[in-house]
Design a protein around this motif. Structure first.
Motif, mmCIF file in Angstrom:
data_model
loop_
_atom_site.group_PDB
_atom_site.id
_atom_site.type_symbol
_atom_site.label_atom_id
_atom_site.label_comp_id
_atom_site.label_asym_id
_atom_site.label_seq_id
_atom_site.Cartn_x
_atom_site.Cartn_y
_atom_site.Cartn_z
ATOM 1 N N ALA A 1 0.821 -1.210 0.000
ATOM 2 C CA ALA A 1 0.000 0.000 0.000
ATOM 3 C C ALA A 1 0.857 1.264 0.000
ATOM 4 N N ALA A 2 2.048 1.196 0.603
ATOM 5 C CA ALA A 2 2.920 2.367 0.656
ATOM 6 C C ALA A 2 3.336 2.833 -0.729
ATOM 7 N N ALA A 3 3.337 1.925 -1.697
ATOM 8 C CA ALA A 3 3.673 2.298 -3.070
ATOM 9 C C ALA A 3 2.519 3.014 -3.769
ATOM 10 N N ARG A 4 1.351 3.003 -3.140
ATOM 11 C CA ARG A 4 0.164 3.684 -3.706
ATOM 12 C C ARG A 4 -0.494 4.494 -2.595
ATOM 13 N N PRO A 5 0.191 5.542 -2.131
ATOM 14 C CA PRO A 5 -0.261 6.275 -0.944
ATOM 15 C C PRO A 5 -1.566 7.031 -1.126
#
Length: 241
Positions: free
Chosen positions: A95-99
């Motif tokens: 998810a951190a790659a798609r904040p």
């Protein structure tokens, strides 16, 4: 590596903590990517839309939650909940790659989430109900979390009713055969034989589709329909609160 006991919350959490680093790759390999097709059918029943608050119970590494989060924008939220820490850590990294996605993660027991009654507009459980110590109690907690009229989709391996026989013109379902002769040998090559041998053991105690429908109605769902997917290997329980 000792065997894992189906229905034992500690053993199940340990199992998924250990397989988390390879879980997504093995899912793609073992299902030939078809698990994504089956999950899309679960999402199609859920009918997610912008502004909704959705729950992914037993979310694992978060692939369903990530898809749902795209669909509730703007104004919505997806909460991924799992009892095991390692899969949640994988989910959070993804998810951190798609904040920009409206996602939250929480480590908690699916039988006692701590969330308020009617918290969710909709919910999914993919390959999680079978792992709970009490699937009926899991369905009751799922119903408690949904607002009136909310939808839920429960996707898992299909345990056919041996008394019912196969549908006319079809072959008998072969979930256990597929697990025994394809899934476990493939997982063994990755050093995870016991982890995936657990699947067949867990399937033996899993309610049939008809029993899942009955348990869902006892839990208070207004509609419960179980339908086979993938030639009877998988099953989708479609629920309306």
């Amino acid at each position: 590596m000792g065997s894992f006991r189906p229905g034992d919350p500690v053993a199940v959490s340990q199992l998924f903590d250990q397989i988390a680093p390879r879980y997504d790759q093995l899912n793609d390999l073992l299902s030939l990517g078809l698990h994504r097709v089956w999950k899309r059918q679960a999402i199609a029943w859920l009918r997610p839309r912008a502004g909704q608050r959705l729950l992914d119970l037993c979310c694992g590494t978060g692939d369903l939650a990530l898809v749902l989060a795209e669909k509730v924008r703007p104004g919505g939220l997806v909460l991924g909940l799992d009892a095991a820490a390692a899969p949640l850590a994988v989910a959070a990294r993804r998810a951190a790659a798609r904040p920009w996605l409206p996602l939250q993660w929480r480590q908690a027991d699916a039988l006692a989430t701590g969330l308020a009654e009617g918290w969710a507009d909709g919910a999914v459980i993919a390959y999680g109900l079978r792992n709970l110590s009490d699937p009926g109690a899991g369905l009751a907690e799922l119903r408690r979390l949904l607002r009136a009229g909310g939808r839920a989709a429960v996707l898992d391996f299909n345990r056919p009713d041996p008394a019912a026989g196969p549908p006319l013109g079809s072959s008998p379902p072969c979930s256990c055969l597929a697990l025994r002769h394809v899934v476990v040998p493939t997982a063994a090559a990755a050093g995870l034989r016991d982890h995936y041998a657990y699947l067949e053991e867990s399937l033996r105690r899993f309610p049939t589709g008809a029993d899942q429908e009955r348990l869902a109605r006892l839990a208070g769902f207004a509609r419960a329909r179980h339908r086979p997917l993938g030639g009877g290997l998988m099953g989708l329980l479609e629920l309306l609160a």
